[in-house]
Design an enzyme around this catalytic site. Structure first.
Site, PDB file in Angstrom:
ATOM      1  CG  ASN A 235      -0.403   0.691   2.404  1.00 47.37           C
ATOM      2  OD1 ASN A 235      -0.415   1.922   2.503  1.00 47.37           O
ATOM      3  ND2 ASN A 235       0.139  -0.078   3.349  1.00 47.37           N
TER       4      ASN A 235
ATOM      5  CG  PHE B 155      -0.630   9.065   7.173  1.00 47.33           C
ATOM      6  CD1 PHE B 155      -0.468   7.696   7.304  1.00 47.33           C
ATOM      7  CD2 PHE B 155       0.238   9.893   7.876  1.00 47.33           C
ATOM      8  CE1 PHE B 155       0.538   7.162   8.115  1.00 47.33           C
ATOM      9  CE2 PHE B 155       1.239   9.375   8.692  1.00 47.33           C
ATOM     10  CZ  PHE B 155       1.388   8.007   8.802  1.00 47.33           C
TER      11      PHE B 155
ATOM     12  CB  SER C 108       3.589   5.367   7.382  1.00 52.73           C
ATOM     13  OG  SER C 108       3.203   5.358   6.023  1.00 52.73           O
TER      14      SER C 108
ATOM     15  CG  ASN D 102       3.072   4.388   1.924  1.00 54.44           C
ATOM     16  OD1 ASN D 102       3.917   4.062   1.115  1.00 54.44           O
ATOM     17  ND2 ASN D 102       2.317   3.508   2.560  1.00 54.44           N
ATOM     18  CB  THR D 103       3.967  10.452   5.271  1.00 54.87           C
ATOM     19  OG1 THR D 103       2.579  10.096   5.274  1.00 54.87           O
ATOM     20  CG2 THR D 103       4.088  11.946   5.525  1.00 54.87           C
TER      21      THR D 103
ATOM     22  CE  LYS E 126       2.385  -0.239  12.834  1.00 57.21           C
ATOM     23  NZ  LYS E 126       1.018  -0.336  12.297  1.00 57.21           N
TER      24      LYS E 126
ATOM     25  CG  ASN F 285       4.260   0.980   9.696  1.00 55.96           C
ATOM     26  OD1 ASN F 285       3.559   0.538   8.793  1.00 55.96           O
ATOM     27  ND2 ASN F 285       4.042   2.149  10.254  1.00 55.96           N
TER      28      ASN F 285
END
Length: 365
Positions: free
Chosen positions: A118, A122, A183, A185-186, A226, A255
């Site tokens: 993915n 967010f 994450s 993805n940021t 996390k 994560n």
């Protein structure tokens, strides 16, 4: 079998994100229907067992298997999820302001690898709407953690203000909080796992938790951090040291990963975080290392590639007090929770343990 025979073939023919929204919306509707919660509980509920229930951070966990963040991003289906047999659940990741996330498509299945990739970024409705959703939920059957992050537009130098804003807006609604700095993805978010950035962030988080605690006069609420599975050992040592010194309550390991090792499906080329079976061993190794570095004094929630009771038990023996599932739920359906809990009881019995606490970290000494 209902899921595998009926629901899964339909959902897996759909675009993954559409299937995701359909599932969340469906659970939300059923959870709010008269008799809906009882129906879900009668189909999937997991009876509490004395061997598996624990008190941690002043909270009661009827079983150790929780729902990881990312599935119910906006806390829309808490009533539904809480009847499926989970011991607890995370909602989020939430950011102060609503944001659309990355461009579509951004969620990919890798069926032969039993994995997902993915790059959601967010996507969420923001703290105000999440607060509204959690308020509507009313009295909850299981502990609910709020996973908090920063908006994409917020530079890292000001990141702590976003985490502060999330806590301020949602303090009364979460049973505990999870600081997401891992994450992939940021942009640059993972840089917050290191050095002065991490110290500053966790100091702000702790201060804001104290402010809210005084303001609302309720019990102090736990905060966990996390972390990513892709930290080198040297980075992990430093990160864990800062986390310990900050006085937070625990660590979630781990994560999603940026690694693509051993993948077969064509979607392996997609950018984003990989979750599921390929992460099983790596996350267990990180749990073991964190347990050793903290001398077992900081509770760990283990996440990453848990498909069977044995996977969950390996993480518990490595040092996790609780575990979380996400990808396996997509592939296996909610019957997974009963299977993991029943299997854990059998594995404990086989090893001569009468309670889960006796198995935690047994492989890490």
């Amino acid at each position: 079998m209902l899921y595998k025979k009926l629901a899964k073939p339909v959902l897996f023919r759909m675009d993954p994100e559409k299937a995701h929204h359909l599932t969340i919306d469906g659970l939300s509707v059923v959870g709010n229907m008269p008799g809906g919660k009882q129906l879900l509980k009668s189909m999937y509920g997991v009876p509490e067992s004395p061997q598996l229930s624990q008190e941690l951070w002043g909270l009661h966990f009827g079983n150790p298997v929780g729902l990881a963040a990312g599935l119910d991003k906006n806390a829309k289906a808490v009533k539904g999820f809480s009847q499926l047999g989970f011991g607890f659940m995370e909602v989020g990741t939430i950011t102060p302001k609503p944001q659309p996330g990355n461009e579509l498509p951004r969620l990919f299945r890798l069926p032969e690898d039993k994995a997902l990739i993915n790059r959601m970024g967010f996507n969420n409705v923001g703290t105000a709407e999440m607060a509204h959703n959690l308020e509507k939920t009313g009295k909850r059957a299981i502990p609910v953690a709020v996973n908090i992050g920063k908006n994409k537009s917020t530079p890292n130098e000001q990141a702590e203000e976003d985490y502060r804003a999330c806590i301020g807006a949602l303090y009364t609604y979460g049973d505990f909080f999870v600081v997401n700095i891992s994450s992939p993805n940021t942009p640059d978010l993972r840089n917050l796992q290191h050095g002065d950035d991490l110290k500053r962030l966790l100091s702000t988080v702790r201060d804001e938790m104290q402010v809210q605690h005084k303001k609302h006069g309720c019990t102090t609420k736990p905060v966990l951090v996390k972390i990513a599975p892709d930290l080198t050992d040297e980075e992990l040592v430093l990160t864990v040291q800062i986390i310990q010194e900050s006085g937070v309550s625990g660590i979630i390991a781990t994560n999603t990963t940026l690694s693509r090792e051993g993948l077969r499906h064509a979607n392996r080329e997609q950018a984003g975080g990989l979750s599921g079976l390929p992460l099983t061993q790596r996350s267990t190794d990180v749990i073991r290392r964190v347990y050793q570095l903290t001398n077992g004094k900081l509770p760990i929630i283990g996440a990453g590639g848990i498909f069977t009771a044995q996977d969950a038990y390996d993480k518990i023996r490595a040092g996790a007090s609780l575990v979380e599932v996400y990808t396996a739920l997509i592939y296996e359906g909610p019957g997974l929770l009963g299977r993991i809990n029943n299997g854990l009881q059998e594995l404990l019995k086989k090893d001569g343990f009468t309670h889960i606490s006796q198995a935690i970290g047994i492989d890490s000494h």
